[in-house]
Scaffold this active site. Structure first.
Site, PDB file in Angstrom:
ATOM      1  CE1 TYR A 278      -2.940  -3.127   0.187  1.00 28.63           C
ATOM      2  CE2 TYR A 278      -3.619  -2.325   2.506  1.00 28.63           C
ATOM      3  CZ  TYR A 278      -3.835  -3.248   1.259  1.00 28.63           C
ATOM      4  OH  TYR A 278      -4.813  -4.092   1.468  1.00 28.63           O
TER       5      TYR A 278
ATOM      6  CD  GLU B  57      -1.549  -7.851  -0.121  1.00 31.31           C
ATOM      7  OE1 GLU B  57      -0.397  -7.794   0.359  1.00 31.31           O
ATOM      8  OE2 GLU B  57      -2.180  -6.787  -0.788  1.00 31.31           O
TER       9      GLU B  57
ATOM     10  CB  SER C  12      -5.554 -12.157   2.256  1.00 40.59           C
ATOM     11  OG  SER C  12      -6.351 -11.686   1.544  1.00 40.59           O
TER      12      SER C  12
ATOM     13  CB  SER D 208     -14.276  -4.272  -1.077  1.00 39.25           C
ATOM     14  OG  SER D 208     -12.888  -4.276  -1.534  1.00 39.25           O
TER      15      SER D 208
ATOM     16  CG  LEU E 289     -17.763   0.937   3.378  1.00 40.73           C
ATOM     17  CD1 LEU E 289     -17.255   2.067   3.677  1.00 40.73           C
ATOM     18  CD2 LEU E 289     -19.210   0.572   4.018  1.00 40.73           C
ATOM     19  N   GLY E 290     -18.101  -1.795  -0.753  1.00 37.50           N
ATOM     20  CA  GLY E 290     -18.167  -1.985  -2.236  1.00 37.50           C
ATOM     21  C   GLY E 290     -17.186  -1.207  -3.115  1.00 37.50           C
TER      22      GLY E 290
ATOM     23  CB  ILE F  52     -12.646   8.086  10.110  1.00 38.07           C
ATOM     24  CG1 ILE F  52     -11.659   7.856   8.771  1.00 38.07           C
ATOM     25  CG2 ILE F  52     -12.023   7.389  11.043  1.00 38.07           C
ATOM     26  CD1 ILE F  52     -10.305   8.564   9.047  1.00 38.07           C
TER      27      ILE F  52
ATOM     28  CD  GLU G 186     -21.343   7.839   7.570  1.00 37.96           C
ATOM     29  OE1 GLU G 186     -21.291   8.850   7.177  1.00 37.96           O
ATOM     30  OE2 GLU G 186     -21.939   6.840   6.452  1.00 37.96           O
ATOM     31  CG  ASN G 187     -17.102   4.047   7.841  1.00 38.13           C
ATOM     32  OD1 ASN G 187     -18.516   4.244   7.278  1.00 38.13           O
ATOM     33  ND2 ASN G 187     -16.146   4.295   6.948  1.00 38.13           N
TER      34      ASN G 187
HETATM   35  P1  NAP Z   1     -14.258  -0.257   1.064  1.00 39.37           P
HETATM   36  O1  NAP Z   1     -13.718  -0.132   2.369  1.00 39.37           O
HETATM   37  O2  NAP Z   1     -15.448  -1.177   0.678  1.00 39.37           O
HETATM   38  O3  NAP Z   1     -14.486   1.209   0.136  1.00 39.37           O
HETATM   39  C1  NAP Z   1     -13.419   2.261   0.443  1.00 39.37           C
HETATM   40  C2  NAP Z   1     -14.355   3.499  -0.331  1.00 39.37           C
HETATM   41  O4  NAP Z   1     -15.466   3.959   0.420  1.00 39.37           O
HETATM   42  C3  NAP Z   1     -13.251   4.836  -0.397  1.00 39.37           C
HETATM   43  O5  NAP Z   1     -13.590   5.430  -1.555  1.00 39.37           O
HETATM   44  C4  NAP Z   1     -14.133   5.709   0.817  1.00 39.37           C
HETATM   45  O6  NAP Z   1     -13.718   7.056   0.481  1.00 39.37           O
HETATM   46  C5  NAP Z   1     -15.602   5.502   0.601  1.00 39.37           C
HETATM   47  N1  NAP Z   1     -16.235   5.519   1.977  1.00 39.37           N
HETATM   48  C6  NAP Z   1     -15.614   4.927   3.241  1.00 39.37           C
HETATM   49  N2  NAP Z   1     -16.578   5.304   4.181  1.00 39.37           N
HETATM   50  C7  NAP Z   1     -17.778   5.680   3.555  1.00 39.37           C
HETATM   51  C8  NAP Z   1     -19.026   6.080   4.031  1.00 39.37           C
HETATM   52  N3  NAP Z   1     -19.420   6.339   5.353  1.00 39.37           N
HETATM   53  N4  NAP Z   1     -19.913   6.682   3.121  1.00 39.37           N
HETATM   54  C9  NAP Z   1     -19.516   6.630   1.838  1.00 39.37           C
HETATM   55  N5  NAP Z   1     -18.403   6.259   1.198  1.00 39.37           N
HETATM   56  C10 NAP Z   1     -17.287   5.904   2.110  1.00 39.37           C
HETATM   57  O7  NAP Z   1     -13.019  -0.690  -0.200  1.00 39.37           O
HETATM   58  P2  NAP Z   1     -11.636  -1.083  -0.103  1.00 39.37           P
HETATM   59  O8  NAP Z   1     -10.746   0.014   0.109  1.00 39.37           O
HETATM   60  O9  NAP Z   1     -11.340  -1.769  -1.320  1.00 39.37           O
HETATM   61  O10 NAP Z   1     -11.507  -2.295   1.254  1.00 39.37           O
HETATM   62  C11 NAP Z   1     -11.148  -1.824   2.511  1.00 39.37           C
HETATM   63  C12 NAP Z   1      -9.614  -2.232   2.817  1.00 39.37           C
HETATM   64  O11 NAP Z   1      -9.731  -3.736   2.547  1.00 39.37           O
HETATM   65  C13 NAP Z   1      -8.608  -1.927   2.090  1.00 39.37           C
HETATM   66  O12 NAP Z   1      -8.274  -0.470   2.387  1.00 39.37           O
HETATM   67  C14 NAP Z   1      -7.357  -2.752   2.517  1.00 39.37           C
HETATM   68  O13 NAP Z   1      -6.963  -2.450   3.737  1.00 39.37           O
HETATM   69  C15 NAP Z   1      -8.461  -4.080   2.411  1.00 39.37           C
HETATM   70  N6  NAP Z   1      -8.204  -4.787   1.031  1.00 39.37           N
HETATM   71  C16 NAP Z   1      -7.560  -6.036   1.154  1.00 39.37           C
HETATM   72  C17 NAP Z   1      -7.467  -6.692  -0.154  1.00 39.37           C
HETATM   73  C18 NAP Z   1      -6.894  -7.896  -0.030  1.00 39.37           C
HETATM   74  O14 NAP Z   1      -6.631  -8.675  -1.165  1.00 39.37           O
HETATM   75  N7  NAP Z   1      -6.453  -8.692   1.042  1.00 39.37           N
HETATM   76  C19 NAP Z   1      -8.182  -6.339  -1.338  1.00 39.37           C
HETATM   77  C20 NAP Z   1      -8.919  -5.051  -1.062  1.00 39.37           C
HETATM   78  C21 NAP Z   1      -9.126  -4.351   0.079  1.00 39.37           C
HETATM   79  P3  NAP Z   1     -13.159   7.985   1.681  1.00 39.37           P
HETATM   80  O15 NAP Z   1     -11.623   7.699   1.938  1.00 39.37           O
HETATM   81  O16 NAP Z   1     -13.124   9.500   0.872  1.00 39.37           O
HETATM   82  O17 NAP Z   1     -14.192   7.993   2.708  1.00 39.37           O
END
Ligand code: NAP
Length: 313
Positions: free
Chosen positions: A58, A120, A169, A220, A222-223, A280, A282-283
């Site tokens: 990252y 990972e 993972s 992911s 939150l999608g 942050i 809110e979540n």
């Molecule tokens: P996510 O957490 O589903 O979504 C993040 C997105 O949602 C960002 O654009 C964020 O924007 C927005 N967001 C956050 N809170 C919100 C809310 N309350 N309302 C509306 N929008 C909101 O997606 P992700 O980053 O793909 O997954 C989360 C974490 O999982 C990653 O950061 C990483 O640590 C991990 N991950 C691991 C793998 C793996 O292969 N192991 C793969 C993908 C992800 P803002 O920052 O602007 O709020």
């Protein structure tokens, strides 16, 4: 009642425990100004988060480490309050590389141990400086390694005290079974971090992991950020879903809070990423309401069995 993530932990099979809610820290390094992750992690810790999900790939692990160390120095937290998950990247699967790679991560973090270290992805790339090695045709250069040997090196990291717990993972059932059936297995994976949310609920993998005491950590939740370079954006945005929004209205919560609550209520750990102070916080507000059985079923029925993160590699 003041709620902190510490009071919302679930046990791991090795005797440790993991907070149900963590802060994801992946953001496109090209588009994210330096210091953003540092500030976000500090805000998260102040808001009550105790679980941070990061990775060497990252490119911001140094900021995560700095935030944790600053909060410790401030007296806000102790090291043992924090649960940090780091990840072994694809180019570092050969067993002799595992410990040095974790040591490199610890050096970047400036911490003595990680709470959880996970493989990972189940496939390996050619070792070397290039994190995404490609041939002259732009194709990834894979590397043959034995996942069981990689796992033994992970076990040695736990024995050395460099990782309190070890997991995986993006493993499917077959890959989990391969590790669990390994002759001489010392520690089984405590967790499997996979994509998991109302549009991709993973019922079969969740059941399998439940039976084997493996915690699912849902990424992911939150999608995703819907970044077209790695996300399948043909699947509709999760947070626009009418059912999640209607249920949210009833509780005066957002669709995001409902989606996160749904996951933790199924025993799935969530690691939503936000670098926005308001989101942050809110979540984190998901421990003061609960969904009825009927609402849980309604949300489960949203499952489309489609991933946002297709992992084409
Ligand atoms: P996510 O957490 O589903 O979504 C993040 C997105 O949602 C960002 O654009 C964020 O924007 C927005 N967001 C956050 N809170 C919100 C809310 N309350 N309302 C509306 N929008 C909101 O997606 P992700 O980053 O793909 O997954 C989360 C974490 O999982 C990653 O950061 C990483 O640590 C991990 N991950 C691991 C793998 C793996 O292969 N192991 C793969 C993908 C992800 P803002 O920052 O602007 O709020």
């Amino acid at each position: 009642m003041s709620l902190t993530a510490e009071s919302h932990r679930i046990p791991l099979s090795d005797g440790n425990s993991i907070p149900l809610l963590g802060l994801g820290t992946y953001a496109d390094p090209q588009k994210t100004p330096k210091g953003t992750c540092l500030e976000a992690v500090k805000i998260a810790i102040d808001a009550g988060y105790r679980h941070i999900d990061g990775a060497f790939v990252y490119y911001n692990e140094h900021e995560v480490g700095q935030a944790i160390r600053e909060k410790i120095a401030e007296g806000k937290i102790k090291r043992e309050d924090i649960f940090y998950c780091g990840k072994l990247w694809n180019t570092c699967h050969p067993p002799e590389l595992v410990r040095p790679t974790l040591e490199k991560t610890l050096k970047i973090l400036q911490l003595d141990y990680v709470d959880l270290y996970i493989i990972e992805l189940p496939m390996a790339f050619k070792p070397g400086d290039a994190l995404y090695p490609k041939d002259e045709n732009g194709k990834f250069i894979y590397h043959e390694t034995d996942l069981c040997a990689t796992w033994e090196a992970m076990e040695a990291c736990k024995d050395a005290g460099l990782a309190k717990s070890i997991g995986v993972s993006n493993f499917n059932r077959r890959q989990l079974e391969m590790i669990m059936n390994k002759p001489g297995l010392k520690y089984k994976p405590v967790s499997n971090q996979v994509e998991c949310h109302p549009y991709f609920t993973q019922p079969k993998l969740l059941e399998f992991c439940r039976q084997h005491d493996i915690v699912i950590v849902g990424y992911s939740p939150l999608g995703t950020s819907r970044d077209e370079s790695w996300v399948n954006v043909s699947s509709p945005p999760l947070l626009k879903d009418p059912v999640l929004n209607a249920i949210g209205k009833k509780y005066n919560k957002t669709a995001a809070q409902v989606a996160l609550r749904f996951s933790i209520q199924r025993g799935v750990v969530v690691i939503p990423k936000s670098f926005n102070p308001q989101r942050i916080r809110e979540n984190f507000q998901i421990f003061d309401f609960s969904l009825t059985e009927k609402e849980m079923k309604e949300i489960e029925a949203l499952n489309k069995n489609v991933r946002y993160v297709e992992l084409l590699m």
